[in-house]
Design an enzyme around this catalytic site. Sequence first.
Site, PDB file in Angstrom:
ATOM      1  N   ASP A 237     -22.289  43.966   6.343  1.00 13.39           N
ATOM      2  CA  ASP A 237     -22.890  43.376   7.752  1.00 13.39           C
ATOM      3  C   ASP A 237     -22.425  42.590   7.607  1.00 13.39           C
ATOM      4  O   ASP A 237     -22.344  42.213   7.179  1.00 13.39           O
ATOM      5  CB  ASP A 237     -24.451  43.802   6.975  1.00 13.39           C
ATOM      6  CG  ASP A 237     -25.439  43.541   8.148  1.00 13.39           C
ATOM      7  OD1 ASP A 237     -24.996  42.766   9.403  1.00 13.39           O
ATOM      8  OD2 ASP A 237     -26.824  43.507   8.691  1.00 13.39           O
ATOM      9  N   GLY A 263     -21.789  49.472   7.881  1.00 14.02           N
ATOM     10  CA  GLY A 263     -22.234  48.646   8.178  1.00 14.02           C
ATOM     11  C   GLY A 263     -23.116  48.738   8.571  1.00 14.02           C
ATOM     12  O   GLY A 263     -24.318  48.327   8.000  1.00 14.02           O
ATOM     13  N   HIS A 264     -23.908  47.331   9.854  1.00 15.15           N
ATOM     14  CA  HIS A 264     -24.846  46.564  10.101  1.00 15.15           C
ATOM     15  C   HIS A 264     -26.250  48.127  10.394  1.00 15.15           C
ATOM     16  O   HIS A 264     -27.350  48.194  10.374  1.00 15.15           O
ATOM     17  CB  HIS A 264     -25.073  45.869  11.248  1.00 15.15           C
ATOM     18  CG  HIS A 264     -26.349  45.275  11.331  1.00 15.15           C
ATOM     19  ND1 HIS A 264     -27.217  44.411  11.213  1.00 15.15           N
ATOM     20  CD2 HIS A 264     -27.344  45.288  13.147  1.00 15.15           C
ATOM     21  CE1 HIS A 264     -27.899  44.320  12.036  1.00 15.15           C
ATOM     22  NE2 HIS A 264     -28.099  44.351  12.902  1.00 15.15           N
ATOM     23  N   PHE A 265     -25.892  49.359  10.635  1.00 12.40           N
ATOM     24  CA  PHE A 265     -26.596  50.311  10.989  1.00 12.40           C
ATOM     25  C   PHE A 265     -26.747  51.505  10.219  1.00 12.40           C
ATOM     26  O   PHE A 265     -25.755  52.583  10.566  1.00 12.40           O
ATOM     27  CB  PHE A 265     -26.366  50.550  12.162  1.00 12.40           C
ATOM     28  CG  PHE A 265     -27.004  50.129  13.721  1.00 12.40           C
ATOM     29  CD1 PHE A 265     -28.593  49.882  13.500  1.00 12.40           C
ATOM     30  CD2 PHE A 265     -25.790  48.653  13.859  1.00 12.40           C
ATOM     31  CE1 PHE A 265     -28.716  49.226  14.957  1.00 12.40           C
ATOM     32  CE2 PHE A 265     -26.995  47.835  15.230  1.00 12.40           C
ATOM     33  CZ  PHE A 265     -27.887  47.974  15.227  1.00 12.40           C
TER      34      PHE A 265
END
Length: 289
Positions: A237, A263-265
């Site tokens: 992230d 990553g972020h999701f």
Amino acid sequence: MNVKNKYAQVNGLNLFYREAGNRKNPTVLLLHGFPSSSHMYRNLIVRLADRYHVIAPDYPGFGSSDQPTTAEFTYTFENLANLIDAFAEQLNLEQYSIYVHDYGAPIGYRLAIMHPERIQAIISQNGNAYESGLESAWAPIQAYWKNPDDAEIRQGVIDLLSLEITKHQYVNGTRDPEAISPDNWRNDQIHLTREGNQEIQLALFYDYQNNLLEYPTWHKYFREHQPPVLVAWGRHDIFFGYKGALAYTEDLQNVDVHLLNTGHFPLEEDLEISVKLILHFLDTQVASR
């Protein structure tokens, strides 16, 4: 399992939410992040609903909920938390687990402070609660906190609302960017480009600094109430680094931390492993009680 798409009138605002599962089962309240909406949970909801009652609201200014202007509604995380608290009470959610992602963390942890007796468990996927989790990508926003009237700094924050950055949040740090559907960032961008939404996002960017001031209060809640916590974190992230995931072990005894190679999701690339971790966690920490 069918997902119902509903609206609730809360404090004069029309809030959209997705609901699935039997209300007799334990409830899981899914709290989305930026720049998304309950859309980010579209795949997770159906995977949890056989065993759990699942609720996923959109905050005002996000998704399909009302978008009052900044003159009509003061966009702070405290106000969003108070609104979601009123929403939960209106739906008669007496006890529930919270899943927090990104903006969902400062909203969810405020709910926990308000009603610790209602929180059965916490799932954090890139829902930050420690300063060690803040990465360098926060630099434009941190500069905005110090100089909100500086035109150049303000523009740097506005640039974070571009389609390019929205896409970047979904694909950066993933193993296979081509596996991430462009529907995600295009759907989010439709809402970000609505008239008046830029001012809403700027207000929340500016108010985010107050979340950092609340961190010690959240840590005290963790230490005193010791809720069971699952941390299943996308380790790449760009906004919330993996140190923020590991930091949960400083205050919690019953915490299970997993760093996912994405990553972020995490739900976009690691849905299957997330579902497995979440169901095992809820089955052992909530349903078995």
